[in-house]
Design an enzyme around this catalytic site. Sequence first.
Site, PDB file in Angstrom:
ATOM      1  CE  LYS A  88      -3.838   1.798   2.898  1.00 49.78           C
ATOM      2  NZ  LYS A  88      -4.610   1.531   4.146  1.00 49.78           N
ATOM      3  CB  SER A 163      -8.051   3.098   3.132  1.00 46.69           C
ATOM      4  OG  SER A 163      -7.165   2.508   4.057  1.00 46.69           O
ATOM      5  CB  SER A 187      -8.088   0.357   6.081  1.00 54.67           C
ATOM      6  OG  SER A 187      -8.850   1.533   6.031  1.00 54.67           O
TER       7      SER A 187
END
Lengths: 503, 486
Positions: A88, A163, A187
Amino acid sequence: MSELTDELTDLGVTQASQRLAARDVSSEELTRAFLERTLALDQGTSQAIGAYLELSAESALDQARAADALLANGDPTAPLTGVPIALKDIFITRDMATTCASRILAGFKPRFDGTVVARLREAGAVITGKLNMDEFAMGSSTENSALGTTRNPWNHACVPGGSSGGSAAAVAARMVPGSFGTDTGGSIRQPAALCGVVGMKPTYGRVSRYGVIAFASSLDQVGPLANSVEDTALLFEAVAGHDPRDSTSIPQPAPDCRGSLHDGAKGLRVGVPGEYFGEGLDPEVEKSLRALLAALEREGASLVEVELPHTEYAVATYYIVATAEASSNLGRYDGVRYGLREGEDGGLTNMYGASRDAGFGAEVKRRIVLGSYALSAGYYDAYYLKAMKVRTLIRRDFDQAFENCDVLLTPTSPDTAFELGSRTDDPLKMYLSDVLTIPCNLAGLPGLSLPCGLDSKGLPIGAQLLAPPLAEPLLFRAARACEELVGFDQRPPEQDLAGGAGK
Amino acid sequence: MSHYEQGDWEAVIGIETHVQMLTRSKLFCGCSASFGAQPNEHTCPVCQGMPGVLPVVNAQAVEYAVMAALALGGEVQPTSRWARKNYFYPDLPKAYQVSQYELPYCLGGQVTLLVDGEERNITLTRIHMEEDAGKNIHDAHSDFSYVDLNRAGVPLMEIVSEPEIRSAAEAAAYMRKLRTVVRWLGICDGNMNEGSMRCDANVSLRKRGTSELGTRAEVKNMNSFRAVERAVNYEIERQAELLNAGEEITQETRLWDAEHGVTRSMRSKEEAHDYRYFPCPDLLPLVIADELVGRVSAALPELPDARRARFVDSYDLSAYDAEVLTAGRELADYYEAAVAAHDNPKLVANWVMGDVLRATREAAGEGEVDYSRIPLAPERLGALLALIDDGSISGKIAKTVFERMLTGSDDPADIVEREGLAQVSDSGQLEAWIAEVVDGNPDKVEDYRGGRDKLLGWFVGQVMQLSRGQANPGEVNRLLRERLAG
């Protein structure tokens, strides 16, 4: 599009690691296969998945060749040697752009690796690139990324969750066998659920936050995503353990989670909190979860009804604590030292305002304002202090529940993947996507989401397991038992992967 | 004297003092905390406030802070909390300062002052730890400002007094005493002009005899003890004038302008920041174990107040002398070493407070007086004073020998012998000098004999001058009396 199916990209982390160690495939071959699949699926068309923000193909191949050199020596190597892993874009990576999917960090290249990245490199992983996310990890659909859209590999009209949407989508589409995300209120688990992969959030403090861009420091935790529980456990073990650079890091080494992985469901006391099966839960999701519970019972687990009475306050509490911390954590993006700078001709105050106005998206601004308000003089006691008290009550709920059970089993998300754009105008509805994952963060517990089947639209359903603090071995054991019972072996349809269908 | 009626108003002053700790590294990272490096040389991702970095508390800073707390009689809190103070400024790279707010590590304490011979105890509210900010540089370029983060993250203690200080002189004495203590402990160099000690004074006035607090102004930018005294004095007069004119005091922050000798308004209460303090989620509560407190306590040196009391008791010094001699740990050590070399505590005290301190000040030139650089070893001072007490030289000659000793390493006895400075007690020589003076001044002799006894001093002086200071003054006195009585 069947030529895209390459057996090498079917390999999970554990299998890849074994094949590399056995030297019947080289890391360069393996890495190249994943890179080629990524180039075919991830970019180029309007319907491409868009999981990566930056694919570091050349660097990945260099790392792969270095891994091959180590493997060729025949000496025992670190467990991830030669295995491609993607991150990420919230992880600080040396000499690789690190943006948090925000305009304010466009072009920012750190000069150091964070602890997780350093440990992955030590473990021999091949870092393939940086994955899309909601800006500063604020969101549940990855639609808050300022740098691009990520689509759900199961249906390109749907969100991948967020996310860590890029981390889930990349793994689901077999563009990389494993990835890392962060989980502040769900997330990792929610996008894992929406994309049909396994995603795990460790106990708060289990994995170092040093070198992870902070959203809400008391809630943020790093965790892995992969296509199996075992792969997820392997990735977790590679990065967990005390880090003296993170004062909130638990002073214990990484636990062995794979040793007890196959101990099965027998004897497990599985708690079922009624509050997580209430109003707003998609009936298909509930049905799927009930089926898994029944299967567990058949396997010798006992089901225990438990109460988590403060659950209804979790979302409100979370949006005070998380936004308060975020409002402070995001102060450093001021245009002075790095990142975007605007309006410098108008003096200092103007530069601050213009840089932050141009650099932050609407959701980030909304949360900074909310958090600043919660901390401001005269409101602190009513909001922040109250929220911290409720947080303690939520933690106690879990403490009491775990007196009677070993793990909790719940849905991960009240529903399956929703369509792109369908919730962007309704922040509150978007916030409620995380209603079932948030309490775990407030209590600092380890949690995991694994696929529990598909709904009638062909979209994955996620089951969430929660365990007491530091009980990751138990969490993985329970997850592996569930995985076996579910027997989830579906893949996103290949024609959808190429962006041809699903509209 | 000011034109308001003194006595109407009582000044109420509280002081917040920032003390920069002399740790090797910064409070939350491993960067050097020392001065004098090239801009931004002592920085790393942590103190640069890069994304993703985290603080780790410097154990040395905590230990120093505990030393200060114990030395000032404060109560070290077993658990305290780090808090973030949020505000935007280019020299504050994270846009928050990590400080302590609701739960500081030390509560209470006191500072004992000696003002005009009277002892005053000023109570401390609290002491907390925090990190320093960097520095903006505006004069390096005509179009840009620069930021130097070398100081960002250097550990500070903030020592907060109760509003118990009553005059500008007390305010300055309070600051001097704090400096003595932190230097005594070796945890701060105490240089106000370099900013390693900085203070803000909250000044208000109230009618004498009342207990309600008036509206206060916070005075900043005082970078010497003298500035503290002048600024507080100015502020007291300014407020008294306003109050006498029936006006109200505005709650505000004011800056001391040393050049013009005035304080000027910087910002009013309305413009004050809301710092949005909250507990820092990157740091666990600070737990200070009893074991650490015990260890630090056991290792504390004898503190200034205790030493001052002992000097009065053991050496029979006046309170004032004892205060001066305990103004610094090295000075007190020096004094005791000199007494060990020559056991005449009062004579040693007079010399240390006189010639020795003067020479030390001269050696420092424009810089701060440094008691660790006293230009004459205490053993040598003792040897010199021994020559006075055994009658070898007079006190006057001793001053000459002292000056010689500053520039060389010779023994005082050798200097006396080589330069023929020994005191003359031989009555034959003394009689000769006396005869010369008496015979040369028949009219003075007549006056003396006529009853002007005071002229004896004049005769002694003449003889001493003739002997170039070497005559034994006691003997001269005795022989002169005999002779003049003649």
